[in-house]
Design a protein around this motif. Structure first.
Motif, short mmCIF file in Angstrom:
data_model
loop_
_atom_site.label_atom_id
_atom_site.label_comp_id
_atom_site.label_asym_id
_atom_site.label_seq_id
_atom_site.Cartn_x
_atom_site.Cartn_y
_atom_site.Cartn_z
N UNK A 119 14.26 79.53 54.11
CA UNK A 119 13.15 79.09 53.26
C UNK A 119 12.02 78.58 54.16
N UNK B 40 18.56 77.27 64.35
CA UNK B 40 18.17 75.94 63.87
C UNK B 40 17.71 75.04 65.01
N UNK C 20 18.14 77.01 57.22
CA UNK C 20 19.24 77.94 57.42
C UNK C 20 19.22 79.06 56.40
N UNK C 21 18.79 78.75 55.17
CA UNK C 21 18.74 79.78 54.13
C UNK C 21 17.49 80.65 54.26
N UNK D 199 24.67 71.31 52.24
CA UNK D 199 23.92 70.63 51.19
C UNK D 199 23.73 71.59 50.02
N UNK D 200 24.22 71.17 48.87
CA UNK D 200 24.06 71.99 47.67
C UNK D 200 22.91 71.45 46.84
N UNK D 201 22.18 72.37 46.23
CA UNK D 201 21.04 71.96 45.43
C UNK D 201 21.51 71.38 44.10
N UNK E 105 15.76 83.48 48.36
CA UNK E 105 15.18 83.18 49.68
C UNK E 105 15.31 84.37 50.61
N UNK F 136 16.91 85.93 61.07
CA UNK F 136 17.64 85.02 60.18
C UNK F 136 18.10 85.68 58.88
N UNK G 202 19.45 72.68 55.90
CA UNK G 202 20.09 73.66 55.02
C UNK G 202 19.09 74.70 54.53
N UNK H 12 27.83 81.10 48.96
CA UNK H 12 26.36 81.18 49.04
C UNK H 12 25.92 81.87 50.34
N UNK I 235 27.03 75.11 57.13
CA UNK I 235 26.96 73.90 57.95
C UNK I 235 28.21 73.05 57.76
N UNK J 167 24.34 76.25 66.02
CA UNK J 167 22.98 76.04 65.48
C UNK J 167 21.93 76.75 66.33
N UNK K 287 24.65 80.75 57.80
CA UNK K 287 25.49 79.72 58.39
C UNK K 287 25.99 78.75 57.31
N UNK L 14 17.86 67.83 53.24
CA UNK L 14 17.83 69.25 52.91
C UNK L 14 17.27 70.17 54.00
N UNK M 231 22.12 80.40 65.49
CA UNK M 231 21.60 80.62 64.14
C UNK M 231 20.08 80.45 64.08
N UNK N 151 13.90 69.22 43.50
CA UNK N 151 15.15 68.47 43.64
C UNK N 151 14.93 66.98 43.36
N UNK O 12 19.54 80.93 44.41
CA UNK O 12 18.49 80.40 45.29
C UNK O 12 18.55 81.05 46.67
N UNK O 13 19.76 81.15 47.21
CA UNK O 13 19.93 81.74 48.54
C UNK O 13 19.51 83.22 48.53
#
Lengths: 231, 244
Positions: free
Chosen positions: A139, B61, A136-137, B91-93, B107, B80, A133, B151, B87, B56, B85, A130, B59, A151, B103-104
């Motif tokens: 957090x 990362x 990237x969001x 990855x989904x929660x 954040x 940010x 990701x 998202x 990816x 990346x 981005x 995670x 962005x 999670x 959630x996004x």
């Protein structure tokens, strides 16, 4: 063979009749193990999360130490707690030896590495999956850790169940520090050992059946939780 | 450094002499370039050419080993909130489609009321309303990719980075992605995207940055790139004859 059959029959009768002595032992076992698990979770969950998510010098050494503690021999833990709590020991003044407090301490020492180690592995695996990701969001580190714990909540519950299984099935350490005193420190495992040595297989089997039932229930619960967690 | 606010624009993106190295080996080295708003920018090149690293790094990362990446004077970390981005393997929660978007948005600092409105808008715009309450991890690969784009788009970024968003998708979902990207461009969001889908690049237009072995070999309008590439590697890539 007949003796075993009679023992099984008697055991079921005790369970159905809700024998007071039997229930007392069962409830004390649950109280001691659940209390030990509660304190082990207070230490183990944050410690495991910290080791799983943190990157700092000496982390690998701490992880190796923690993993090594999984193999702590219960009798050695029992002996150490005995020495610490005995009258001449550093905590002798508490007068906790041969009380349920001493048994909780011994189980706490045995269970904490389990909870911490499984939590560390869970958080580390989740971080790998995670971290990018969530970064990237946007957090932050603390938010990221809380999200990972959310999670991985089913996996962490499995860690707690494993810890409880370790605690409730322990015999060596609680025998040493508890003394297997009737109505005071007699739990299922120590009672089984004693009743077997006395030849009272009916009582020993009753307790054994309950212990197995608890272990099976925990395993089923862990499997169900893991299944839900994968969704 | 002045505080960024939501109305402030972060483009152009300035990339100055950036290099990214791991274990002493250089995987990406750029000259100085600037990415401005408007038409989409496509990163093209064979596998291992440095497209993902480029995205990346822009962005935020990956920290460049040398050089600087800045957004209207701000570094990637400060900007940010204005860029998102998708990816390559999003990855989904482990929660519903709606909750993933929520959630996004949380954040990115939106209030509960703002989030509620925005989620409805995004679900409707991306056609995800029917699966809004479904567990994200149980969605099909195409639906998951649509959710990942939704998202990222939900935060209304000024710049949206996408790393091969149509890879492994069926034609229907690829077509949906293309329509969505067109809508994003129409809404004046900047897209910077790596892809192997040359047809999509031709249809969406914009500019192409062509990478090979960690170096930018060409930067031109996509039409120009496909009609008369200036490097042998570019010609070989278009002819599908270039490997890593």
């Amino acid at each position: 063979m007949e003796e075993i059959r009679d023992a099984f029959g008697g055991a079921f009768l005790l369970l159905i009749q809700r024998d007071t002595a039997l229930l007392e032992i069962v409830f004390l076992s649950l109280r001691v193990s659940l209390t030990a698990l509660f304190f082990a979770s207070l230490i183990g969950l944050p410690l495991g999360s910290f080791l799983g998510s943190g990157r700092f010098p000496g982390r690998n050494i701490l992880v190796v130490l923690l993993n090594s503690m999984l193999g702590l021999p219960p009798v050695v833990v029992g002996l150490t707690v005995y020495l610490v709590l005995s009258r001449s020991g550093p905590l002798g003044g508490l007068d906790w030896l041969f009380t349920s407090h001493a048994m909780i301490i011994a189980q706490f020492i045995l269970v904490t590495p389990f909870v911490a180690s499984i939590t560390r592995q869970t958080v580390e695996d989740l971080m790998e999956e995670y971290e990018e990701q969530l970064t990237s969001l946007g957090v932050g580190k603390i938010g990221c850790l809380f999200t990972l714990l959310h999670e991985g909540r089913y996996r962490l519950l499995t860690a707690l169940l494993a810890g409880f299984g370790r605690a409730i099935s322990e015999v060596g350490a609680v025998m040493i520090v508890g003394g297997n005193i009737a109505h005071l420190t007699r739990v299922m495992t120590t009672a089984i050992a004693m009743e077997t040595s006395k030849g009272d297989l009916t009582m020993a089997l009753s307790l054994g059946i309950i212990l197995i039932f608890l272990a099976l229930s925990l395993n089923v619960a862990a499997q169900l939780l893991a299944k839900v967690g994968r969704a | 450094m002045p505080k960024l606010d939501r109305t402030q624009k972060i483009l152009p993106l300035s990339i100055r002499e950036v290099s990214i190295e791991f274990l002493g080996r250089c995987f990406l080295r750029t000259n100085t370039l600037e990415i401005k708003g408007g038409e989409p920018t496509f990163l093209l090149g064979p596998n291992g050419s440095g497209k993902t690293l480029f995205l990346k790094a822009c962005h935020g990362l990956i920290e460049p080993t040398q050089g600087t990446i800045s957004w209207l004077g701000y570094n990637a970390g400060d900007a940010y909130r204005y860029q998102s981005m998708v990816l390559q393997r999003p990855v989904l929660l482990r929660r519903s489609t709606r909750a993933n978007i929520d959630y996004a948005l949380r954040a990115s600092g939106l209030s509960k009321e703002q989030r509620k409105d925005r989620i409805q808008k995004v679900l409707k715009a991306t056609g995800l309303e029917k699966i809004a309450e479904k567990a994200a991890r149980n969605l099909s690969g195409g639906e998951q990719q649509r959710l990942a784009i939704a998202r990222a788009w939900a935060t209304e970024p000024e710049v949206l980075f996408l790393d091969e968003p149509t890879a492994s998708l069926d034609p229907g979902t690829s077509s949906w992605v293309e329509r969505t990207l067109s809508a994003i461009v129409t809404n004046k969001h900047k897209i910077v995207m790596s892809t192997h889908d040359l047809g999509l690049v031709k249809r969406l237009g914009g500019e192409v940055i062509f990478l090979h072995r960690g170096r930018i070999l060409e930067r031109t309008l996509s039409k120009t790139f496909f009609e008369c590439p200036t490097t042998p590697e570019g010609r070989a890539f278009i002819a599908n004859e270039l490997s890593w």
